[in-house]
Scaffold this motif. Structure first.
Motif, short mmCIF file in Angstrom:
data_model
loop_
_atom_site.label_atom_id
_atom_site.label_comp_id
_atom_site.label_asym_id
_atom_site.label_seq_id
_atom_site.Cartn_x
_atom_site.Cartn_y
_atom_site.Cartn_z
N UNK A 99 1.91 -16.86 -22.98
CA UNK A 99 3.22 -16.44 -22.50
C UNK A 99 3.99 -17.61 -21.90
N UNK A 100 3.29 -18.45 -21.14
CA UNK A 100 3.94 -19.61 -20.53
C UNK A 100 4.36 -20.61 -21.61
N UNK A 101 3.52 -20.83 -22.60
CA UNK A 101 3.87 -21.73 -23.69
C UNK A 101 5.08 -21.22 -24.47
N UNK A 102 5.13 -19.91 -24.68
CA UNK A 102 6.29 -19.31 -25.36
C UNK A 102 7.57 -19.56 -24.57
N UNK A 113 22.86 -20.15 -27.72
CA UNK A 113 23.49 -18.88 -27.37
C UNK A 113 22.49 -17.75 -27.44
N UNK A 114 21.63 -17.80 -28.44
CA UNK A 114 20.64 -16.74 -28.62
C UNK A 114 19.63 -16.69 -27.48
N UNK A 115 19.04 -17.84 -27.11
CA UNK A 115 18.01 -17.78 -26.07
C UNK A 115 18.60 -17.67 -24.67
N UNK A 116 19.84 -18.11 -24.47
CA UNK A 116 20.47 -17.98 -23.16
C UNK A 116 20.60 -16.51 -22.76
N UNK A 117 20.87 -15.67 -23.73
CA UNK A 117 21.00 -14.25 -23.46
C UNK A 117 19.65 -13.61 -23.09
N UNK A 118 18.58 -14.28 -23.43
CA UNK A 118 17.24 -13.76 -23.17
C UNK A 118 16.59 -14.35 -21.91
N UNK A 119 17.25 -15.30 -21.26
CA UNK A 119 16.63 -16.06 -20.18
C UNK A 119 16.17 -15.18 -19.01
N UNK A 120 17.03 -14.32 -18.52
CA UNK A 120 16.67 -13.52 -17.34
C UNK A 120 15.44 -12.67 -17.60
N UNK A 121 15.39 -12.02 -18.75
CA UNK A 121 14.23 -11.20 -19.08
C UNK A 121 12.98 -12.07 -19.25
N UNK A 122 13.15 -13.23 -19.89
CA UNK A 122 12.01 -14.12 -20.13
C UNK A 122 11.44 -14.67 -18.83
N UNK A 123 12.29 -15.04 -17.89
CA UNK A 123 11.80 -15.60 -16.63
C UNK A 123 11.11 -14.51 -15.81
N UNK A 124 11.57 -13.28 -15.91
CA UNK A 124 10.92 -12.16 -15.22
C UNK A 124 9.54 -11.90 -15.80
N UNK A 125 9.44 -11.91 -17.13
CA UNK A 125 8.14 -11.70 -17.78
C UNK A 125 7.18 -12.85 -17.47
N UNK A 126 7.72 -14.06 -17.41
CA UNK A 126 6.88 -15.20 -17.05
C UNK A 126 6.33 -15.04 -15.64
N UNK A 127 7.16 -14.57 -14.72
CA UNK A 127 6.70 -14.34 -13.35
C UNK A 127 5.55 -13.36 -13.29
#
Length: 154
Positions: A99-102, A113-127
């Motif tokens: 998950x961290x490597x992803x 533009x594509x991954x910026x929209x996913x950042x908040x969810x991704x950082x929450x999942x990483x936490x």
């Protein structure tokens, strides 16, 4: 997560320079994570800077590497209980590593533009993944200390 870290440092600090350094790296990772995940920007849609994300990802990769290549094998003995623990915990730790490597692969080289929209969810999942990982790592540290205490009393 920071409270868990303080508890771990109080409980196991001083027994091993390697573990102390590793827990210090965990603290730096958590501080950077909290900053990255909780930065208050003017706009609700603003993101942390690319350099902030890159700095965090570098610390994250260092932490993961130290765990896998320096610490984990030191924490688990080759006895039957140690091997059983490896079989139980290492696959779970590997899942958090993936998950961290992803996250790193997706965000370390900048935003699209594509991954910026996913950042908040991704950082929450990483936490959540990091929280799981730290609990698993603490189980390994605890076992090492139980073995050390047991060998001192015998």
């Amino acid at each position: 997560m920071l409270n868990q870290l303080e508890t771990a440092q109080q409980r196991w600090g001083g027994a091993s320079k390697t573990i102390d350094n590793w827990l210090d790296e965990r603290k730096q990772l958590l501080i950077q994570y909290c900053h990255l995940a909780g930065v208050n920007y003017q706009s609700a849609h603003a993101l942390p800077s690319e350099s902030e994300v890159n700095d965090f990802c570098a610390i994250l990769m260092d932490y993961l590497s130290v765990g896998h290549f320096e610490v984990y094998e030191m924490l688990v003995s080759d006895d039957q209980d140690g091997q059983r623990l490896k079989q139980q915990i290492f696959p779970l730790i590997s899942k958090t590593t993936d998950q961290a490597l992803d996250f790193n692969d997706q965000f370390a080289e900048g935003y699209t533009q594509e991954n910026a929209n996913l950042f908040e969810d991704a950082v929450t999942k990483l936490g959540a993944a990091l929280d799981d990982r730290f609990e698993l790592e603490d189980q390994l540290i605890q076992r090492m200390h139980r073995l050390a205490d047991h060998s001192l009393t015998n």
